[in-house]
Motif scaffolding. Structure first.
Motif, PDB file in Angstrom:
ATOM      1  N   THR A 190       0.660  -1.203   0.039  1.00 41.98           N
ATOM      2  CA  THR A 190       0.079   0.039   0.069  1.00 41.98           C
ATOM      3  C   THR A 190       0.873   1.254  -0.115  1.00 41.98           C
ATOM      4  N   GLY A 191       2.248   1.041   0.151  1.00 47.32           N
ATOM      5  CA  GLY A 191       3.098   2.201   0.063  1.00 47.32           C
ATOM      6  C   GLY A 191       3.398   2.612  -1.097  1.00 47.32           C
ATOM      7  N   ASP A 192       4.713   3.281  -1.135  1.00 43.02           N
ATOM      8  CA  ASP A 192       5.183   3.845  -2.400  1.00 43.02           C
ATOM      9  C   ASP A 192       5.702   2.897  -3.416  1.00 43.02           C
ATOM     10  N   LYS A 193       5.998   1.396  -2.886  1.00 45.89           N
ATOM     11  CA  LYS A 193       6.435   0.562  -3.709  1.00 45.89           C
ATOM     12  C   LYS A 193       5.219  -0.005  -4.893  1.00 45.89           C
ATOM     13  N   ARG A 194       4.147  -0.137  -4.112  1.00 45.76           N
ATOM     14  CA  ARG A 194       2.945  -0.394  -4.832  1.00 45.76           C
ATOM     15  C   ARG A 194       3.052  -1.828  -5.268  1.00 45.76           C
ATOM     16  N   ASP A 222      14.829  -4.766  -7.684  1.00 41.57           N
ATOM     17  CA  ASP A 222      13.787  -3.914  -7.347  1.00 41.57           C
ATOM     18  C   ASP A 222      13.761  -2.559  -8.213  1.00 41.57           C
ATOM     19  N   TYR A 223      15.134  -2.264  -8.846  1.00 41.24           N
ATOM     20  CA  TYR A 223      15.155  -1.081  -9.428  1.00 41.24           C
ATOM     21  C   TYR A 223      15.691  -1.197 -10.959  1.00 41.24           C
ATOM     22  N   GLY A 224      15.891  -2.625 -11.403  1.00 38.55           N
ATOM     23  CA  GLY A 224      16.333  -2.919 -12.465  1.00 38.55           C
ATOM     24  C   GLY A 224      15.562  -2.309 -13.995  1.00 38.55           C
ATOM     25  N   ARG A 232       5.734   2.591 -18.804  1.00 35.16           N
ATOM     26  CA  ARG A 232       6.956   2.922 -18.233  1.00 35.16           C
ATOM     27  C   ARG A 232       6.900   3.979 -17.272  1.00 35.16           C
ATOM     28  N   GLU A 233       5.967   5.102 -17.488  1.00 34.97           N
ATOM     29  CA  GLU A 233       5.821   6.055 -16.276  1.00 34.97           C
ATOM     30  C   GLU A 233       5.413   5.559 -15.135  1.00 34.97           C
ATOM     31  N   LEU A 234       4.339   4.681 -15.318  1.00 38.64           N
ATOM     32  CA  LEU A 234       3.603   4.237 -14.103  1.00 38.64           C
ATOM     33  C   LEU A 234       4.524   3.372 -13.596  1.00 38.64           C
ATOM     34  N   ARG A 235       5.523   2.500 -13.814  1.00 34.53           N
ATOM     35  CA  ARG A 235       6.441   1.683 -13.329  1.00 34.53           C
ATOM     36  C   ARG A 235       7.534   2.534 -12.652  1.00 34.53           C
ATOM     37  N   GLN A 236       7.629   3.342 -12.858  1.00 40.21           N
ATOM     38  CA  GLN A 236       8.773   4.705 -12.219  1.00 40.21           C
ATOM     39  C   GLN A 236       8.311   5.030 -10.976  1.00 40.21           C
ATOM     40  N   GLY A 237       6.847   5.423 -10.900  1.00 37.97           N
ATOM     41  CA  GLY A 237       6.184   5.913  -9.660  1.00 37.97           C
ATOM     42  C   GLY A 237       6.636   7.301  -9.468  1.00 37.97           C
ATOM     43  N   GLU A 238       7.023   7.295  -8.230  1.00 34.58           N
ATOM     44  CA  GLU A 238       7.540   8.650  -7.819  1.00 34.58           C
ATOM     45  C   GLU A 238       9.150   8.671  -8.039  1.00 34.58           C
ATOM     46  N   VAL A 239       9.646   7.503  -8.141  1.00 34.69           N
ATOM     47  CA  VAL A 239      10.903   7.447  -8.654  1.00 34.69           C
ATOM     48  C   VAL A 239      10.940   7.496 -10.123  1.00 34.69           C
ATOM     49  N   VAL A 240      11.598   8.687 -10.570  1.00 33.03           N
ATOM     50  CA  VAL A 240      11.981   8.940 -11.838  1.00 33.03           C
ATOM     51  C   VAL A 240      12.953   7.822 -12.431  1.00 33.03           C
ATOM     52  N   GLY A 241      13.923   7.767 -11.788  1.00 28.83           N
ATOM     53  CA  GLY A 241      14.898   6.689 -12.105  1.00 28.83           C
ATOM     54  C   GLY A 241      15.998   7.180 -13.362  1.00 28.83           C
ATOM     55  N   THR A 242      15.780   8.414 -13.590  1.00 34.10           N
ATOM     56  CA  THR A 242      16.945   8.735 -14.675  1.00 34.10           C
ATOM     57  C   THR A 242      18.250   9.291 -14.264  1.00 34.10           C
ATOM     58  N   ASP A 243      18.556   9.156 -12.734  1.00 35.75           N
ATOM     59  CA  ASP A 243      19.883   9.452 -12.357  1.00 35.75           C
ATOM     60  C   ASP A 243      20.459   8.441 -11.143  1.00 35.75           C
ATOM     61  N   HIS A 244      21.628   7.935 -10.965  1.00 37.44           N
ATOM     62  CA  HIS A 244      21.933   7.307 -10.183  1.00 37.44           C
ATOM     63  C   HIS A 244      21.673   7.719  -8.492  1.00 37.44           C
ATOM     64  N   SER A 245      21.815   9.149  -8.347  1.00 38.04           N
ATOM     65  CA  SER A 245      21.803   9.482  -7.132  1.00 38.04           C
ATOM     66  C   SER A 245      20.271   9.316  -6.238  1.00 38.04           C
ATOM     67  N   ILE A 303      18.057   6.897  -7.270  1.00 34.15           N
ATOM     68  CA  ILE A 303      17.922   5.392  -7.145  1.00 34.15           C
ATOM     69  C   ILE A 303      18.845   4.961  -5.943  1.00 34.15           C
ATOM     70  N   ALA A 304      20.049   5.453  -5.656  1.00 32.12           N
ATOM     71  CA  ALA A 304      20.806   5.170  -4.565  1.00 32.12           C
ATOM     72  C   ALA A 304      20.031   5.614  -3.258  1.00 32.12           C
ATOM     73  N   GLU A 305      19.653   6.661  -3.161  1.00 37.53           N
ATOM     74  CA  GLU A 305      18.676   7.078  -2.094  1.00 37.53           C
ATOM     75  C   GLU A 305      17.593   6.116  -1.731  1.00 37.53           C
ATOM     76  N   GLN A 306      16.694   5.660  -2.690  1.00 35.58           N
ATOM     77  CA  GLN A 306      15.872   4.427  -2.555  1.00 35.58           C
ATOM     78  C   GLN A 306      16.413   3.246  -2.091  1.00 35.58           C
ATOM     79  N   VAL A 307      17.592   2.926  -2.376  1.00 34.97           N
ATOM     80  CA  VAL A 307      18.218   1.537  -1.976  1.00 34.97           C
ATOM     81  C   VAL A 307      18.650   1.634  -0.607  1.00 34.97           C
ATOM     82  N   LEU A 308      19.147   3.088  -0.334  1.00 31.40           N
ATOM     83  CA  LEU A 308      19.590   3.023   1.330  1.00 31.40           C
ATOM     84  C   LEU A 308      18.420   2.932   1.971  1.00 31.40           C
ATOM     85  N   ALA A 309      17.274   3.652   1.511  1.00 39.50           N
ATOM     86  CA  ALA A 309      16.034   3.646   2.371  1.00 39.50           C
ATOM     87  C   ALA A 309      15.790   1.931   2.621  1.00 39.50           C
TER      88      ALA A 309
END
Length: 810
Positions: free
Chosen positions: A263-267, A426-428, A367-380, A382-388
């Motif tokens: 139910t959260g951001d990962k949906r 999870d982010y590939g 493709r946009e829907l799968r990105q969700g709130e994470v656009v995923g166009t830069d490493h920074s 995605i790195a923050e999401q993995v750290l979370a």
């Protein structure tokens, strides 16, 4: 017998013996957390439930203090072993018969469980004590389908059970060796492993997260994951002493992880059947009732059926048709169809939805829907999401070119491959995480974001299971600031310091004929304390146990190693310390045990001194950038010979604490597993004894130095420096040949002749000779004086005494 358990268990309970239900026709318990009944009887409610639910099951007895029983289970049909046991052990009135061997009942007297195996790992016998159980007659054997048999009813002879001798394990092992058995050290007395409460709770949270993922991947149902978590808990209880982990909290956390991921951001979507046999009451109690059918995966056919029905209810021109298509796309985006089915669905929507949306537009929107709130166009990003994701289980830091997570008691190194797998799984599908190079880039950004030293406090201490013992004797709560990368699997118990009789008897026996025995024992105690405290580099000495074979050196090394967990120990020989990759193994270690020193490879003096003193040295993981560390570990070696080096400086010789072992153990008295016995019986006591050396170290700022140490270091210096050996053998009188100061040329000629006559002394060049003589001036009390000879050439004269002048030389 239909109601086997129900018919026999009450009689055991009435005698205070915790009978427990086993699976029908099996050896394994039918209940969770059965180990608790080693110390207590089941409640009346538990008894009633067992009699109802497991009436037909087999019956077992939980062994230990509550039952007052321990069992010797013999698993061999060798008649010599059977006769040996009947001869050396007290007679047991109860014997359960088996296909190969038998089980004997004894009065529980606090022995730890142990297993004796052959070298090929085949079990010969095991003593079953606290936290174990044994199947008893008339249970049904799982292989034969026939009832177990015993010579008499256990309850009839319960009061007659004799205790086993305190050293029963040694008696059995030594006897089996005499019978010709080659034994394995594996399975030796099981140690009670204490785990810090914070670490146990943190580990339970990690396990909860792992099982939540297995549910999301469709590998297990929620109830199956609950059963697996309980199984994990049972295994932990069997090996871990101390306060028990409340597994129900872990199950709640697993449910929380599930709700958050869905139910959260990962949906994320749950697979169909994830809640099989899960009652509404349990769903509600765990907060799972917020998960609806909308959070469950659909098959491609279900997507078509649903969308077809929704569109069929709307006119062709109705704009709500676009909303229905978007809802379908959202559902598709949250689950993973294979590429073929996904393309078929999108083409079907484009062709039949009558919305004017093209196949290409649908793919872009998906493709946009799968990105969700994470656009995923830069490493920074995605790195923050993995750290979370990683921080869900504890604080994360990057130090020594590795990621570390706080477990609740210590820092634990994360495996890079596990993080790569998380990024890929999870982010590939994000634009900046599709290639292997992207994954490496994300990992580097993660490292920069959480780069921070592990140590935030200068407090020196030992990280025990029950807290952090500081150098000044305070027991403090575990704290990430101390930077500990290990946790001793046992408690600090200072009251046991005088209860290691085997250990002290062993030391006194090994050094019985040595005049400096008290100083040797004191020095060893101090070295062990400094090692445990992580303060060995301050004392600037490596520990060398040297002497004849079979003299006890290896047993001392094994004991020192046995006091520490595997993650606190390295095995890097000193002749490899100059390699840029090998010393990286010192990271986070308290002890480096290199074992036997090489007879042919020389120790590099400069790097040896740097490492032993804990100076900053450059190291590198293969394929990674280099970085600097200050080794904090103590270095222990056992050898039949003294170290070899080309470094003839006194600085090298001063970096050793040498403990000599001169008396070999008679072959008939050699016991290869003696160290295992010591650790099993006296680990906590030996550690407490070692820590008693702390006040003395603080007062002295150095180790106690036995007289035999000085003799050994002198011999080492002579062996490594033929010039020193020459001067020692000839004496300073050689500096005044023919009643006049000796020139360097004369002395070198004399030195060369000496080496030839000695046979085992290798001469050095004249240039090296001059340098070494200069270094030895203060050692032997002479003065080298340079002056011109009659031909104008510089000549060195050696004058006895340290205050000579050129005039005296003339």
């Amino acid at each position: 017998m239909a109601d086997l358990f129900a018919a026999h268990a009450p009689a055991f309970w009435s005698r205070g013996i915790p009978a427990i239900p086993l699976v029908k026709g099996q050896k394994r318990p039918a209940i969770d957390a059965w180990q608790m009944f080693s110390d207590s009887l089941p409640t009346e409610e538990q008894k009633a439930r067992w009699l109802s639910e497991f009436a037909h099951g087999n019956i077992g007895v939980a062994l230990g203090p509550q039952s007052g029983i321990e069992m010797l289970d013999v698993d061999t049909d060798d008649p010599k072993v059977h006769q040996f046991i009947d001869t050396v052990l007290p007679h047991s009135p109860w014997r359960r018969l088996g296909r190969k061997g038998f089980a004997l009942a004894f009065r529980w007297s606090g022995h730890r469980t142990f297993r004796i195996k052959q070298a090929d790992d085949a079990t010969i016998m095991e003593l079953l004590s606290a936290k174990t159980q044994l199947v008893i007659p008339p249970s049904i054997h799982p292989d034969t389908g026939l009832p177990y048999r015993a010579n008499v009813d256990l309850l009839e002879v319960y009061d007659e059970l004799p205790p086993l001798p305190r050293d029963v394990e040694i008696i059995l092992r030594e006897g089996l060796k005499e019978l010709g058995y080659e034994l394995s050290a594996n399975g030796f007395t099981k140690l009670t492993e204490w785990v810090a409460p914070g670490a146990r709770d943190n580990r339970m949270i990690q396990v909860a997260g792992l099982y939540a993922n297995t549910i999301l991947r469709g590998e297990v149902t929620f109830l199956e994951a609950v059963a697996q978590m309980r199984g994990w808990h049972d295994a932990r209880v069997e090996k871990v002493a101390g306060d028990d982990v409340d597994i129900n909290k872990g199950i709640v956390r697993m449910a929380e992880f599930l709700v958050s991921d869905v139910t959260g951001d990962k949906r994320r979507m749950l697979p169909v059947g994830w809640d099989a046999n899960l009652s509404g009451e349990m769903k509600s109690g765990l907060g799972l009732n917020v998960i609806t059918d909308e959070n469950q995966e659909w098959t491609p056919e279900q997507v078509r059926t649903h969308l077809d029905a929704a569109l069929g209810a709307l006119p062709p021109e109705d704009l709500r048709r676009v909303d229905e298509v978007n809802k379908a796309l959202d559902r598709i985006a949250r689950q993973q169809f294979d590429a073929l089915h996904e393309e078929q669905i999108l083409r079907w929507i484009a062709e039949t939805s009558m919305t004017g949306i093209s196949f290409t537009s649908l793919k872009r929107r998906l493709r946009e829907l799968r990105q969700g709130e994470v656009v995923g166009t830069d490493h920074s990003e995605i790195a923050e999401q993995v750290l979370a994701d990683l921080r869900r289980f504890g604080e994360v830091r990057f130090a020594f070119n590795k990621f570390w997570s706080w477990t609740g008691s210590h820092w634990e190194r994360k495996i890079d491959e596990d993080i790569y797998r998380l990024i890929s799984n999870d982010y590939g599908d994000l634009p900046a995480a599709r290639k292997a190079a992207d994954h490496s880039g994300i990992l580097k950004v993660m490292g920069r974001k959480v780069s921070r030293p592990l140590v935030d406090s200068a407090l020196v201490g030992i990280n025990f299971a029950n807290g952090y013992l500081s150098q000044d004797g305070r027991m403090l709560p575990h704290d990430p600031a101390y930077g500990a990368t290990y946790c001793l699997p046992y408690r600090y118990m200072p009251e046991l310091a005088d209860r290691c009789p085997r250990w002290l008897a062993f030391l006194n026996e090994r050094w019985a004929k040595d005049a400096d025995r008290p100083d040797k024992i004191t020095a060893l105690q101090e070295a062990m304390c400094a090692t445990l405290m992580g303060m060995a580099p301050r004392l600037q000495r490596a520990v060398l146990l040297v002497g004849v074979a079979r003299s006890g050196k290896s047993q001392v090394l094994k004991v020192m190693r046995g006091l520490l967990p595997e993650e606190a120990v390295s095995n890097i020989p000193p002749n490899t310390w100059g390699d840029k990759f090998m010393p990286v193994g010192f990271v986070g270690k308290l002890l480096n045990v290199a074992g036997e020193l090489s007879e042919s490879k020389y120790i590099q003096g400069d790097i040896f001194k740097q490492v032993v003193e804990g100076e900053s040295i450059p190291v590198q993981y293969k394929g990674k950038d280099a970085f600097d560390i200050r080794p904090m570990c103590a270095h222990w070696f056992g050898s039949n010979h003294l170290p070899k080096t080309r470094d003839t400086s006194e600085g090298f010789n001063r970096r050793w604490l040498v403990l000599t072992f001169n008396q070999p153990v008679p072959l008939e008295d050699v016991q290869l597993d003696f160290a295992d016995i010591l650790i099993a019986e006296e680990r906590e006591a030996i550690t407490a004894w070692a820590i008693q050396g702390m006040p003395r170290l603080i007062r002295q700022h150095s180790y106690t130095i036995p007289a035999s140490h000085a003799q050994a270091v002198e011999a080492m210096a002579d062996a490594n420096d033929s010039v020193r050996f020459f001067m020692k053998q000839k004496g300073v009188g050689v500096l005044c040949l023919n009643s006049a100061p000796t020139s360097s040329t004369q002395l070198y000629t004399e030195y060369y002749r000496f080496c030839a006559e000695a046979g085992d002394a290798r001469p050095v060049t004249l240039r090296s000779f001059l340098g070494r003589m200069e270094n030895l001036a203060n050692v032997f009390g002479f003065t080298p004086i340079s002056q011109k000879d009659k031909d104008g050439n510089t000549q060195v004269l050696y004058v006895n005494g340290t205050s000579a002048t050129p005039a005296e030389a003339a």
